[in-house]
Write an enzyme that holds these catalytic residues in place. Sequence first.
Site, PDB file in Angstrom:
ATOM      1  CD1 TRP A   1       1.349  -0.223   0.325  1.00 15.09           C
ATOM      2  CD2 TRP A   1       3.197  -0.914  -0.744  1.00 15.09           C
ATOM      3  NE1 TRP A   1       1.564  -1.536   0.643  1.00 15.09           N
ATOM      4  CE2 TRP A   1       2.680  -1.989   0.008  1.00 15.09           C
ATOM      5  CE3 TRP A   1       4.353  -1.111  -1.493  1.00 15.09           C
ATOM      6  CZ2 TRP A   1       3.289  -3.246   0.033  1.00 15.09           C
ATOM      7  CZ3 TRP A   1       4.974  -2.361  -1.476  1.00 15.09           C
ATOM      8  CH2 TRP A   1       4.433  -3.407  -0.724  1.00 15.09           C
TER       9      TRP A   1
ATOM     10  CG  ASP B   1      -0.731   1.774  -5.492  1.00 13.96           C
ATOM     11  OD1 ASP B   1      -1.490   0.844  -5.817  1.00 13.96           O
ATOM     12  OD2 ASP B   1       0.292   1.613  -4.783  1.00 13.96           O
TER      13      ASP B   1
ATOM     14  CE  LYS C   1      -1.429  -6.423  -1.628  1.00 15.80           C
ATOM     15  NZ  LYS C   1      -0.874  -5.132  -2.018  1.00 15.80           N
TER      16      LYS C   1
HETATM   17  C1  LIG Z   1       0.636  -4.601  -2.159  1.00 12.01           C
HETATM   18  C2  LIG Z   1       0.712  -3.206  -2.597  1.00 12.01           C
HETATM   19  C3  LIG Z   1       1.727  -2.750  -3.458  1.00 12.01           C
HETATM   20  C4  LIG Z   1       2.846  -3.635  -3.938  1.00 12.01           C
HETATM   21  O1  LIG Z   1       2.393  -4.492  -4.901  1.00 12.01           O
HETATM   22  P1  LIG Z   1       3.376  -5.519  -5.641  1.00 12.01           P
HETATM   23  O2  LIG Z   1       2.480  -6.086  -6.679  1.00 12.01           O
HETATM   24  O3  LIG Z   1       3.829  -6.512  -4.618  1.00 12.01           O
HETATM   25  O4  LIG Z   1       4.516  -4.756  -6.193  1.00 12.01           O
HETATM   26  C5  LIG Z   1       1.692  -1.423  -3.844  1.00 12.01           C
HETATM   27  N1  LIG Z   1       0.736  -0.583  -3.421  1.00 12.01           N
HETATM   28  C6  LIG Z   1      -0.238  -0.981  -2.579  1.00 12.01           C
HETATM   29  C7  LIG Z   1      -1.287  -0.011  -2.155  1.00 12.01           C
HETATM   30  C8  LIG Z   1      -0.276  -2.303  -2.150  1.00 12.01           C
HETATM   31  O5  LIG Z   1      -1.257  -2.710  -1.321  1.00 12.01           O
END
Ligand SMILES: *Cc1c(COP(=O)(O)O)cnc(C)c1O
Length: 357
Positions: free
Chosen positions: A99, A166, A190
Amino acid sequence: MKKHNFYAGPSILPQFTIEKTAEAIRNFADTGLSVMEVSHRSKEFVAVVDEATKLFKELLNIPDNYSVLFLGGGASTQFAMIPFNLFVKKAAYLNTGAWSKKAIKEAKMFGEVDVVGSSDDKNFSYIPKGYTIPADADYFHITTNNTIYGTEIKHDIDSPVPLVADMSSDIFSRPIDVSKYAVIYGGAQKNLAPAGVTFVIVRNDILGKVTHHLPTMMNYQTHIDKESMFNTPPVVPIYAALQTLKWLVDKGGVEEMHKTNVYKAGLLYDEIDRNTLFKATVEDSEDRSLMNICFVMTEGNEDKEKAFFEYATSKGMVGIKGHRSVGGFRASTYNALPVESVEALVATMQEFEKENR
Ligand SMILES: *Cc1c(COP(=O)(O)O)cnc(C)c1O
């Protein structure tokens, strides 16, 4: 048989969230209409966004000079929105996995990116330390929890430049000091809500500095000015997020979540460390994620991987296959996962060891 949901994302949600959302899909706030078929500008739905914003601020102690946004596009769109809004001449990034890499790729379209540290050399099985954040960077970007590799930055770091994080897979898992960050963002799927809504917490004074063109939808200020209602927001995921926020309040907030998460992760890591058939892919306990726990078969036992997967499946374990870039197994232990599910997995690992000695 009871199912134990260890999926990494979309992933387990509180039963409360699922039931309340199901009710509102039939009859939303006594309107006699589904939450799917009312205007996002109706007073009933505006009240949902207002309350979700309020609970977000309360649960995370967000200072008044920050805005909370509910957008579409997923965390992946934020990879571009961050540089769109913050990149003037140079940005710094920490590369802790897939990511992070995707975020770096987007930032590079805007100019110079200084990758100050990377754990690429060991398949992202640790968090880089001892790196220097350049004082002339516009911002420093980190991924606090690396969902795929099971590493986590479990404390709020000090940064000499605005810090961007993030937090897709560890938001609400522990208390955070929001004042240390300029922007925190994440996909909801998540630890918060079904896929479709992306949260952004942004310090208002960080905006308005860039000189490049900023498309309307990419501009945080657009969404701040219209309180996430510039265009139609993802109404059903926002409704569900509000239910999870209420559930969090009822459970005692992020402090209580953190205690339970430490306990759950401890149970599983202890068993992985003890069990002769399994080993953790992340060795340093400081770097071990509380949310995604990755493990593989020990040397000489690799041939038992498929058998364990089938055995665990027969015991009701769902979603424990590791990501293809790590292999083995990954148990995601998000807020909504009950302690009993971790206990069931631990018991399954112990039984499997007995049968395979
Ligand atoms: C799942 C995830 C993403 C991607 O998220 P989307 O909503 O599918 O774009 C980005 N960063 C992390 C840390 C993730 O776990």
